[in-house]
Enzyme design. Structure first.
Site, short mmCIF file in Angstrom:
data_model
loop_
_atom_site.label_atom_id
_atom_site.label_comp_id
_atom_site.label_asym_id
_atom_site.label_seq_id
_atom_site.Cartn_x
_atom_site.Cartn_y
_atom_site.Cartn_z
CG ASP A 347 14.89 -0.61 -19.25
OD1 ASP A 347 15.66 0.34 -19.47
OD2 ASP A 347 13.79 -0.74 -19.83
CD GLU A 376 15.87 3.78 -17.21
OE1 GLU A 376 16.11 4.61 -18.10
OE2 GLU A 376 15.16 2.77 -17.39
#
Length: 637
Positions: A347, A376
């Site tokens: 993330d 990400e």
């Protein structure tokens, strides 16, 4: 003598039940009981150890002990071969870092003894046997298809972890409440995923999130516990085992950038520099990553990417602190080993310094050579996105990341299929694949839990969604689907894009009566899209060139895109597949020259997907007739 008796009494009281303490206290003078109570209040206590266990023949760990009265502590381990290289204790005595010299050769349980002037306490610590390679760690590649599940919104497989009926009734109707989805719910619907054509499941973080509205898992309050709403650690292991038994894979979301605002560290940190800033004084994370990719940008312009608090609320971990970095790397290893993971989704990747990612991946890939990480990087620019890929050093340290998510093609899908941009826009994004060391690994998608659903756009139609899925499942890279897109789910910005999967939750909780997990219960739109996606994935699975072949763009203009996926064998083209897309509301005809392309010696076609569209080859000309908003997939001989 009285102080000595009080100390002995305190040690006795510390291990007795409340009733036994009362019985003993009745036979001892009140003053000595008072002294004993004071001694007990100052005795060292061990409340928690992170990680909760480790493994033999693994890298040496740093144990973070949370406790009370640990100041001035002396620590020893029962195994004489294990040494503590260094100990660091917080000023308030609540935290102790134990940096060990190694992990034992064989599994064992040791005793950690902490002694202070006020007393002694002990705790067992376990070094387990590592999993074998057959238990996971396979990684994923462009031969796989990933399916993203937001655990709380997919299926409720265990109502006992929903809270009381009153609590559940109140929470389940809140757009940002806990809706009851759990790990057992995922496990119970694996056959649905297999039927669709999925072989890799990515689930959002399972960390403990003890905050209202933290159903998503990205605000950890304990990075070593499964939130009780999702189930237990054993439930996660069971899910992993069930997937592996069916030759499927598990990818877990992890968040080394930040924790939740309610994490105990926020107001009681193991070290003063555990975070970038404090709850009272911090900067806000900026989402413009260009300064990180600009060799001429000053630190002033970069600082708030890697040191700002995400959304101004999530405490930003300081990975420049060696203890924080060690803690986070160990945490990723722990979840990987405990659950037998095949990959990690990382993330908020750009918000963490590159040097940390370099060390993170060096450790992880040494332990798990086939393991895959995907990061990400939410940015439409391939120049920016590619700069974070492993193997790229044009911006300094190599991150080691196996692949970024392919956000540039996601934005190109939006612009070309929904917002009127020409198909050359997508071709231009593909042209910049040269910036990536491994473009074939890029994870491409039409949607995820952070963006509005494709069909939510006013210009979207089921035909356009089919076009998107056709490109997604036939282009280079690894396709990723978001739970619900395959049944035409709609939804706007967060949290509307995170609606409950129809059929995964009790109808009594106000959920839809439609059960999209079962073919007979699906609506006409759900049935149409599901069957189209299933057919596309079946074609992809049957043709190696669509899984791992090279890609050549034959033609792109305002409305059409034509490309070839092919495999070479001994300098000869062994397999070719042509994909032709028409996004226009009108039929389109094209005649394309094939000399000097991988189609040069082609003489016949076989359409696998395409309705009434047509394709033929005469000499060095490929002739196409494409119906409005349609696509062709054809093999070439």
């Amino acid at each position: 003598m009285k102080l000595l008796r009080a100390s002995v009494l305190a040690s006795t009281l510390a291990v007795l039940s409340a009733s036994s303490v009362f019985a003993v206290a009745q036979q001892i003078p009140a003053r000595e009981v008072s002294l004993a109570q004071k001694a007990l209040a100052t005795m060292p206590r061990i409340l928690k150890i992170d990680p909760p266990n480790w493994w033999a023949q693994m890298p040496k760990p740093m144990l973070l002990i949370r406790g009370e009265n640990l100041a001035s502590a002396q620590v020893r381990l029962s195994d004489p071969h294990l040494k503590i290289e260094s100990t660091k204790i917080s000023e308030n005595g609540h935290w102790a870092e134990l940096w060990l010299n190694l992990s034992p050769v064989s599994p064992e349980t040791i005793t950690i003894t902490i002694k202070t002037p006020s007393g002694t306490t002990t705790a067992p610590y376990r070094f387990d046997t590592r999993r074998t390679e057959k238990d996971g760690f396979a990684g994923f590649s462009s031969s796989d298809v990933i399916y993203l599940i937001m655990t709380d919104r997919f299926a409720d497989g265990d109502p006992t972890n929903d809270g009381t009926p009153t609590q559940y009734a109140a929470e389940s109707v809140k757009p940002r409440g806990w809706h009851g989805g759990d790990l057992r719910g995922i496990q119970q619907h694996i056959d649905y995923l297999r039927d669709l054509g999925i072989n890799t499941v990515w689930i959002t973080p399972v960390y403990q999130n003890h905050e209202a509205e933290s159903y998503h898992g990205y605000g950890a309050t304990d990075m070593y516990a499964v939130d009780e709403h999702f189930g237990s650690l054993q439930d996660l292991k069971n899910l992993s085992q069930t997937l592996h038994d069916r030759h499927m894979k598990l990818v877990l979301d992890t968040v080394p950038n930040h924790v939740g605002a309610a994490h105990p560290w926020v107001y009681d940190s193991p070290e003063p520099t555990w975070f970038h800033g404090t709850a009272a004084h911090h900067t806000v994370a900026q989402g413009d990553f260009r300064p990180l990719t600009d060799p001429h940008a000053p630190w002033r312009d970069q600082r708030n990417v890697t040191e700002g608090w995400f959304a101004n609320t999530l405490p930003d971990l300081n990975q420049e602190n060696p203890a924080v970095a060690q803690y986070l790397i160990q945490n990723a290893i722990w979840w990987t080993e405990e659950a037998g993971l095949d990959g990690l989704r990382l993330d908020t990747f750009p918000y963490v310094a590159r040097s940390f990612w370099h060390d993170f991946h060096a450790q992880l890939h040494t332990l798990y050579p086939h393991f895959t990480t995907v990061g990400e990087i939410m940015n439409p620019d391939p120049v920016t996105t590619s700069s974070f890929a492993g193997g790229v050093t044009r911006n300094g340290v190599n991150t080691g990341l196996d692949t970024p998510f392919d956000y540039p093609t996601y934005f190109a899908f939006q612009e070309t299929l929904l917002h009127g941009e020409p198909m050359t826009k997508l071709a231009e994004v593909l042209r910049l694949d040269a910036l990536y060391p491994h473009p074939e690994l890029l994870v491409s998608f039409l949607g995820n839990h952070d963006v509005s659903r494709f069909l939510n756009d006013p210009s979207a139609t089921l035909n356009k969604l089919q076009l998107g899925f056709t490109i997604l499942t036939t282009m280079r890279g690894t396709p990723q689907l978001y739970a619900g897109d395959e049944i035409a789910m709609r939804g706007g910005e967060d949290p509307d894009n995170r609606r409950d999967f129809p059929g995964g939750f009790p109808a009594s909780a106000g959920q839809s009566q439609v059960n999209a997990f079962h073919p007979d219960d699906r609506t006409a739109d759900q049935r149409q899209v599901f069957n189209e996606v299933k057919a596309l994935l079946a074609i992809r699975q049957s043709i190696p060139a669509l899984q791992r072949g090279e890609e050549e763009v034959l033609h792109a203009d305002d409305n059409t895109l034509v490309y070839v996926r092919y495999i070479r064998a001994q300098s000869q083209v062994a397999q070719r597949v042509v994909i032709a897309i028409n996004k226009s509301k009108h039929a389109e005809n094209r005649s394309l020259e094939t000399s000097g392309t991988t189609m040069e010696d082609a003489h016949s076609t076989k359409i696998l997907f395409g309705g009434s569209d047509s394709m033929s080859i005469t000499g060095s000309t490929l002739t196409l007739h494409l119906d409005p908003e349609s696509a062709i997939i054809a093999t070439i001989n």
